[in-house]
Scaffold this active site. Structure first.
Site, PDB file in Angstrom:
ATOM      1  N   LYS A 198      39.031  35.820  37.178  1.00  0.00           N
ATOM      2  CA  LYS A 198      38.702  37.229  37.332  1.00  0.00           C
ATOM      3  C   LYS A 198      37.670  37.348  38.436  1.00  0.00           C
ATOM      4  CE  LYS A 198      39.712  41.130  35.107  1.00  0.00           C
ATOM      5  NZ  LYS A 198      40.923  41.354  34.296  1.00  0.00           N
TER       6      LYS A 198
HETATM    7  N1  GLU Z   1      43.780  43.167  35.660  1.00  0.00           N
HETATM    8  C1  GLU Z   1      44.947  43.019  34.847  1.00  0.00           C
HETATM    9  C2  GLU Z   1      44.580  42.330  33.549  1.00  0.00           C
HETATM   10  O1  GLU Z   1      43.468  42.352  33.104  1.00  0.00           O
HETATM   11  C3  GLU Z   1      46.095  42.362  35.593  1.00  0.00           C
HETATM   12  C4  GLU Z   1      45.846  40.985  36.092  1.00  0.00           C
HETATM   13  C5  GLU Z   1      46.925  40.426  37.007  1.00  0.00           C
HETATM   14  O2  GLU Z   1      47.934  41.086  37.191  1.00  0.00           O
HETATM   15  O3  GLU Z   1      46.707  39.342  37.518  1.00  0.00           O
HETATM   16  O4  GLU Z   1      45.422  41.796  32.875  1.00  0.00           O
END
Ligand code: GLU
Length: 417
Positions: free
Chosen positions: A105
């Site tokens: 993240k």
């Molecule tokens: N931000 C989204 C999540 O928390 C998508 C993450 C992604 O597609 O890599 O799942």
């Protein structure tokens, strides 16, 4: 009361899942620590000529099952602890969905509403340059999250590609269609939340048409989930965004509200005197059957958990229920479909986007939506069955499914050296 710590929440549930599965400490101890954490300072030339420096992070929790995967959020409250937790949740989310990724993240501590479009672009490009050494299509693939969108992903793709000297669409997902985005990706998280809601109701033999649903958050996830559930005949009784919410026990005119929020307009600017104005806090405890918290983490805590009237909670956001609140909800018989299952639709279609980028061959939207439905259906069933077998909450069962998968791979791969 102890201050909320998102990473401690993650550890508490993972440890409990490991104990329930009877795992040896050696099997999962490495998952208690993120593999790699990068903190960057991004100087940006502002429109008035001054230089402002923004703090950013990229945390890679695990690459055991494949390249790290996870979004980038722009928010004033971003810090290393939050990004660490969000990264770990991604490892578990990808494992529950059984897609070949680890978790990561990123985040920048900024209120993007205070930046001009030019400043936002320069900040995004600078941040991308600074994390470029650790990202890449086979290494770590960012995506949208809170306050980031397809255009921002486009700037990330361009900046990375310019550094490499060739177009590299697979470095990021959630891109505009023109540069390799996938059909269905923009709606995927909300669509997955809708599938998860419908599946839970089906298991319990409840018709969605008889359900009163409240949704916190009218961003990409909440607004689409609410729209799709409304289209299936559910009564949307309450919705909210940062400016507050509206409530009508007989059901809101959601088509009208959706048209309003889709133009990125706040609910406080939505004029309708027939509706009751409520706060975000009031939305969480309003009279409804299904509650979908689709805003930020730590919304349902020991302070309001006992007052929740919904019987079912579908976590559209990441980490909206604290560990202590979870216990209260469980005692009160509230079923929670956890974030790592309920909101996995986004990353699942991100995976499809990445696959399309790698093979340079693009799919129709119906195909994407069908694959998404199949994916959520099997992970939901798997978690549901395990929760019955072990008589645990769906959250613990989801962690157990994920942990089993990650540990199996870890044990085959071994520890290097
Ligand atoms: N931000 C989204 C999540 O928390 C998508 C993450 C992604 O597609 O890599 O799942």
């Amino acid at each position: 009361m102890k201050a909320y710590n998102a990473y401690d929440n993650f550890l508490a549930v993972m440890d409990k899942a490991a104990t329930t599965l009877g795992l040896a400490e050696n099997d999962y101890v490495a998952l208690r620590y993120p593999e790699r954490e990068l903190k960057v300072s991004c100087p940006v030339k502002m429109d008035d000529g001054s230089i402002k420096v923004f703090e950013g992070y990229r945390v890679q929790h695990s690459s055991v099952r494949g390249p790290c995967k996870g979004g980038i959020r722009y928010h004033e409250e971003v810090d290393d602890n939050e990004v660490k937790a969000l990264a770990a949740w991604m490892s578990f989310k990808c494992a529950v969905a059984n897609i070949p990724y680890g978790g990561a993240k990123g985040g920048i501590k900024v209120n993007p509403q205070e930046l001009s479009l030019g400043e936002l672009e320069r900040l995004t490009r600078r941040f991308t340059s600074m994390i470029a050494p650790i990202i890449g299509p086979e290494r770590d693939i960012p995506a949208p999250d809170v306050n980031t969108n397809a255009q921002i992903m486009g700037w990330i793709m361009d900046t990375y590609s310019v550094q490499k000297g060739f177009a590299s669409p697979g470095v990021v997902t959630g891109k505009p269609l023109e540069i390799g985005g996938s059909k269905g990706r923009a709606e995927a998280t909300g669509r997955g939340v809708m599938f998860a809601t419908v599946m839970l109701l089906e298991k319990l033999d409840i018709d969605v048409k008889n359900c009163k649903i409240a949704v916190q958050g009218m961003g990409n996830v909440g607004s689409i989930a609410a729209k799709l559930l409304y289209d299936r005949g559910a009564k949307i009784v309450a919705v909210s965004d940062v400016s507050g919410g509206v409530y009508d026990e007989n059901g809101l005119p959601f088509d009208e509200i959706y048209a309003h929020v889709s133009q990125r307009r706040l609910l406080s600017d939505y004029k309708n005197d027939n509706l009751k104005r409520i706060s975000n806090k009031e939305l969480l405890t309003c009279d409804c059957d299904v509650l979908v918290p689709a805003a930020l983490q730590n919304q349902i805590t020991t302070e309001n958990a006992a007052d929740i009237k919904a019987k079912y909670i579908i976590e559209g956001a990441n980490g909206p229920v604290s560990v202590d609140a979870d216990e209260i909800l469980e005692k009160n018989g509230v079923i929670v479909v956890p974030d790592i299952l309920a909101n996995s639709g986004g990353v699942v279609v991100s995976y499809f986007e990445w696959v399309q980028n790698l093979q340079c061959f693009y799919w129709e939207e119906d195909h994407v939506n069908e694959l998404l439905k199949n994916n959520i259906t099997s992970s939901f069933n798997e978690v549901w069955e395990l929760s019955k077998e072990y008589k645990t909450s769906m959250r613990l069962a989801a962690y157990m499914v994920a942990l089993k998968r990650i540990v199996a791979v870890r044990n085959i791969r071994g520890i290097c050296p």
